[in-house]
Design an enzyme around this catalytic site. Structure first.
Site, PDB file in Angstrom:
ATOM      1  CB  VAL A 229      -0.951   0.104   1.255  1.00 55.11           C
ATOM      2  CG1 VAL A 229      -2.123  -1.033   1.237  1.00 55.11           C
ATOM      3  CG2 VAL A 229      -0.395  -0.118   2.617  1.00 55.11           C
ATOM      4  CE1 TYR A 230       3.396   1.282   4.500  1.00 55.80           C
ATOM      5  CE2 TYR A 230       5.542   0.609   4.150  1.00 55.80           C
ATOM      6  CZ  TYR A 230       4.416   0.758   4.996  1.00 55.80           C
ATOM      7  OH  TYR A 230       4.518   0.246   6.218  1.00 55.80           O
ATOM      8  CB  SER A 231       3.567   5.403  -3.175  1.00 62.92           C
ATOM      9  OG  SER A 231       4.089   6.138  -2.187  1.00 62.92           O
ATOM     10  NE  ARG A 232      -4.165   2.293  -3.640  1.00 64.97           N
ATOM     11  CZ  ARG A 232      -5.252   2.601  -4.302  1.00 64.97           C
ATOM     12  NH1 ARG A 232      -5.382   2.485  -5.644  1.00 64.97           N
ATOM     13  NH2 ARG A 232      -6.655   2.901  -3.615  1.00 64.97           N
TER      14      ARG A 232
END
Length: 299
Positions: free
Chosen positions: A29-32
């Site tokens: 999920v970090y920056s998708r």
């Protein structure tokens, strides 16, 4: 590397590698997924010497199956994470939060299948109630599923609620403790401490009034006293407040604190904290002002 541009992120990763760090933690999920892409590019030529950890659970799209710990979501996300990381396996695959809508047996059986397929080596967990973690471990043992080897939880001088149950439970069961936010989102540093008070720097963008981090790290009145004492010890040793905070964690028996940083020099500062020794009296002095807080970070 989800808060900085690629070139700067690569500098941070390379500095860490040069200093002997080979364990890198990220999440889908970090920056998708952009964080995984940068990490994969940085480590592709040194993959066998690197230990890569990533996570699954968070929302990766707008569809009903684009989050959680269902078999469908995990199977898609491991495929996508491996592609972004440019590798055919992940060393540590962690469930980012507890999924209240999916039976833990479904999650565990899926993770076990991925271990046996060779796509992940070990499984870990992050930020949940101890009863949930204990339930998962009991079911894994009872049914022959893979067992969690690590817990990534919120833990620092300014947030010690995990000392009640989770940390003793992990220690008793030989589970590695790899806490996130070990410097309290940067609050345990000279940047946030001024004239005996905790203040938000003018250029601060991450911690905002009303946020969980603000409630946990900024609002409690006793936190200023903890920061004051950390500053005193730092000055007496010729080190920084952040180094005192990291050294304290290492003295508490954690396996490896997860350090998030945007500058190579901060990595060097953190590594140097591993040599800092704190006496029993100094540890007691740092811990004394702490008061219990509501639990944050499990949802």
């Amino acid at each position: 590397p989800w808060m900085v541009e690629k070139d700067q992120a690569l500098k941070v990763i390379n500095k860490a590698w040069d200093l002997g760090i080979n364990f890198f933690d990220t999440a889908n999920v970090y920056s998708r997924g952009r964080s995984e892409e940068i990490l994969g590019e940085a480590l592709k030529e040194r993959r066998e010497d690197a230990v890569i950890a990533t996570k699954v659970y968070g929302k990766m799209g707008s569809g009903p199956n684009d989050s959680g710990l269902s078999r469908k979501h995990i199977m898609k996300q491991i495929k996508d994470s491996l592609r972004r990381l440019q590798t055919d396996y992940v060393d540590l695959y962690q469930i980012h939060r507890w999924d209240y809508e999916t039976p833990i047996e479904e999650t565990l059986s899926t993770l076990t299948y991925l271990v046996r397929e060779g796509k992940i080596r070990y499984i870990g967990a992050s930020s949940m109630w101890t009863w949930q973690f204990a339930t998962a471990i009991y079911i894994a043992e009872m049914k022959g599923y893979e067992k969690f080897v690590s817990m990534q939880n919120r833990y620092s001088l300014l947030y010690r609620e995990e000392e009640r149950e989770m940390i003793p439970f992990c220690k008793a069961n030989g589970i590695g403790i790899i806490p996130w936010s070990p410097t309290a989102a940067g609050v345990l540093s000279e940047r946030f401490y001024k004239d005996g008070k905790i203040v938000l720097p003018e250029n601060e963008t991450r911690i905002k009034p009303g946020s969980d981090d603000y409630r946990v790290y900024i609002e409690p009145p006793e936190n200023a006293e903890i920061l004051k004492r950390a500053s005193e010890i730092a000055k007496s040793k010729g080190i920084t407040i952040s180094q005192v905070a990291i050294a304290w964690l290492l003295h508490k028996g954690v396996t490896a604190p997860i350090i998030g940083t945007t500058k190579p020099e901060h990595v060097e500062e953190a590594v140097n904290a591993t040599t800092v020794k704190l006496s029993d009296d100094e540890i007691k002095y740092l811990e004394e002002p702490y008061k219990p807080k509501p639990v944050y970070g499990h949802r």
